[in-house]
Design an enzyme around this catalytic site. Structure first.
Site, PDB file in Angstrom:
ATOM      1  N   LYS A  23      40.925  27.634  30.420  1.00  0.00           N
ATOM      2  CA  LYS A  23      41.339  28.932  29.854  1.00  0.00           C
ATOM      3  C   LYS A  23      42.521  29.501  30.634  1.00  0.00           C
ATOM      4  CE  LYS A  23      38.439  32.745  29.963  1.00  0.00           C
ATOM      5  NZ  LYS A  23      39.153  33.969  30.349  1.00  0.00           N
ATOM      6  N   ARG A  28      48.516  30.507  30.721  1.00  0.00           N
ATOM      7  CA  ARG A  28      49.747  30.359  31.497  1.00  0.00           C
ATOM      8  C   ARG A  28      50.741  29.418  30.816  1.00  0.00           C
ATOM      9  NH1 ARG A  28      45.750  32.031  34.640  1.00  0.00           N
ATOM     10  NH2 ARG A  28      46.095  32.963  36.701  1.00  0.00           N
ATOM     11  N   GLY A  95      41.247  39.779  29.641  1.00  0.00           N
ATOM     12  CA  GLY A  95      41.770  40.386  30.869  1.00  0.00           C
ATOM     13  C   GLY A  95      42.980  39.629  31.399  1.00  0.00           C
ATOM     14  N   ARG A 123      37.943  47.948  31.697  1.00  0.00           N
ATOM     15  CA  ARG A 123      38.297  47.201  32.917  1.00  0.00           C
ATOM     16  C   ARG A 123      39.497  47.835  33.623  1.00  0.00           C
ATOM     17  NH1 ARG A 123      37.902  40.954  31.482  1.00  0.00           N
ATOM     18  NH2 ARG A 123      38.115  40.818  33.742  1.00  0.00           N
ATOM     19  N   GLN A 168      44.778  37.118  38.567  1.00  0.00           N
ATOM     20  CA  GLN A 168      45.462  37.786  37.451  1.00  0.00           C
ATOM     21  C   GLN A 168      46.527  38.730  37.987  1.00  0.00           C
ATOM     22  OE1 GLN A 168      42.438  39.671  35.060  1.00  0.00           O
ATOM     23  NE2 GLN A 168      41.611  37.726  34.352  1.00  0.00           N
ATOM     24  N   ASP A 318      33.979  33.156  38.574  1.00  0.00           N
ATOM     25  CA  ASP A 318      33.466  33.121  37.194  1.00  0.00           C
ATOM     26  C   ASP A 318      32.122  32.395  37.087  1.00  0.00           C
ATOM     27  OD1 ASP A 318      35.607  34.553  36.225  1.00  0.00           O
ATOM     28  OD2 ASP A 318      36.785  32.771  35.763  1.00  0.00           O
ATOM     29  N   ARG A 393      30.050  34.537  29.495  1.00  0.00           N
ATOM     30  CA  ARG A 393      29.439  33.749  30.579  1.00  0.00           C
ATOM     31  C   ARG A 393      27.961  34.099  30.766  1.00  0.00           C
ATOM     32  NH1 ARG A 393      33.713  30.810  32.035  1.00  0.00           N
ATOM     33  NH2 ARG A 393      35.708  31.891  32.157  1.00  0.00           N
TER      34      ARG A 393
END
Ligand code: S3P
Length: 439
Positions: A23, A28, A95, A123, A168, A318, A393
């Protein structure tokens, strides 16, 4: 969407899976392809909701992008070729898209507005706004959250010391630094995943990381050129199967073409510390990715508890829900500390992990920055359905938990896994169906 989850397969989990593309790298690859000149082809792109939000946003910014399944062709427009979008960019649940695009759009010659779904709108965005201001960026948040208005302008170089361990935020700063006239330095709080740095070098960018693994210098002079990138399997998706095969007796799974970037292998290292049985076979042939790739072979194991501190967290951020799940089967008390970042994910994952694990009768205590988990009790049969709480998740973690139970259990909000792993249910059925000695 409410579904019934598979109960424990008596013969264990078996088979071979190719987990979907990474992901982080899919986001990117799209962004760097867009700001390069020439064509970029991304193979094994992850066609999940989060990455499609980035793809749609870049198209709205005037970048021609075509997708056929998992192959994406981006016709780069160069760093100065983006065009203002005709409406606000809706980044849905993503995000990564939001933070990275904020860094990119801050240096453009036009204004942009970013919005998202209810979870993304909760967030924190000040974490990206404040360090971007050091480059002269003007990003207006709504009390620290989305919607964001980005007043694009010429940026200047900066020296930034980051206050959160976040890839990020780091990547947003790198994208801003690319638009300054001279070199910038970014010092991370702790080393985090370095996909932007590696991929940027593959596109011809000049970026160096000091031996401390925390100091990054971005030299904006170089022209970026489109290239072919085969995206490795996502180690965060592979982690669900590593956990499942470990905790379901008599299992043996092979996972092929998984990304082996050391900044992403925290879960593998922790699983091994707990007594997990995993063999890693790195691929040695040349690939069109700046990332190491390999195959994993995992079998069932009895686990011992683990103690995690802040230094362990970025490489497993994660996968912490899965670490908690493993800990709930281990013969003792595990502690996860230094993980307050869990509170700022798609849900407050400290709270959602506690709620879900307690349905199994697991003694789990929330801390401000982590969890204490006692794995010594036998799991109870849940009296209420599991719930993803809208968090991909958490939903997949509980689908893995269900594989240890003697009877089926329902999962509410299963559709959340569209965010990162749309084929999760298909892969789950594959490993439950395969016979021993199937490969
Ligand atoms: C990501 C970085 C991490 C991670 C997220 C993807 C990325 O977030 O949790 O799933 O692609 O850079 P933070 O930077 O907020 O830690």
């Amino acid at each position: 969407m409410k579904i019934m989850l598979n109960q424990r397969p008596q013969g264990g989990l078996h088979g071979t899976l190719q987990v979907p593309g990474d992901k982080s790298l899919s986001h990117r690859g799209l962004i760097l392809g867009a700001i390069s000149t020439g064509t970029t082809t991304l193979r094994r792109f992850l066609p999940a909701a989060d990455c499609l939000a980035t793809l749609t946003a870049l198209q709205a910014l005037g970048v021609p992008i075509k997708r056929q399944g998992t192959t994406v062709t981006v016709t780069g427009v160069g760093l100065r070729g983006l065009r203002p979008a005709s409406a606000a960019l809706d980044l849905k649940n993503a995000g990564t898209a939001t933070r990275l695009l904020t860094g990119l759009l801050a240096g453009q010659a036009f204004d942009s507005r970013l919005i998202g779904d209810a979870s993304l709108s909760r967030r924190p965005m000040a974490r990206v706004q404040a360090p971007l201001a050091k480059f002269g960026a003007r990003v207006q948040t709504t009390s620290g959250h989305l919607p964001l208005t980005i007043h694009g302008r010429q940026l200047h170089a900066a020296q930034v010391r980051m206050t959160v361990a976040s890839a990020q935020v780091k990547s947003a700063l790198i994208l801003a630094a690319l638009q300054a006239p001279t070199a910038s330095t970014i010092v991370e709080k702790q080393p985090t995943r370095d996909h932007t740095e590696r991929l940027l070098r593959q596109f011809g960018g000049r970026i160096t990381t000091a031996p401390d693994q925390r100091t990054i210098v971005v030299d904006p002079g170089a022209q970026l050129h489109g290239c072919d990138v085969t995206i490795p399997g996502d180690p965060s998706s592979a982690a669900f199967w590593l956990a499942a095969a470990t905790i379901v007796p008599k299992s043996r799974l092979r996972l092929t073409n998984v990304g082996l970037n050391p900044t992403r292998l925290g879960f593998l290292r922790i699983l091994k510390r707990m007594g997990g049985r995993v063999t890693v076979t790195p691929h040695t042939s040349a690939t069109t990715t700046a990332e190491p790739v390999g195959d994993l072979l995992v079998s069932s194991a009895e686990l011992t508890p683990v103690q995690l501190t802040a230094a362990d967290i970025p490489a497993v951020i994660d996968e912490l829900p899965l670490v908690a799940l493993l800990a709930a089967t281990a013969n003792g008390v595990s502690t996860i500390r230094g993980a307050a970042e869990l509170r700022f994910k798609e849900t407050d994952r400290i709270a959602t992990i506690v709620t879900e694990l307690r349905k199994l009768g697991v003694a789990v205590t929330p801390l401000a920055d982590g969890l204490i988990i006692d794995g010594r009790q036998t799991w109870q049969r849940p009296t209420t359905a599991f719930d993803s709480h809208g968090d991909h998740r958490i939903g997949m973690m509980m689908a893995v938990a269900a594989l240890r139970l003697p009877a089926p259990v329902a999962l509410v909000g299963a559709q959340a896994w569209e965010i990162s792993y749309p084929a999760f249910l298909t892969d789950l059925q594959t490993v439950c169906r395969e016979r021993v000695n199937a490969w």
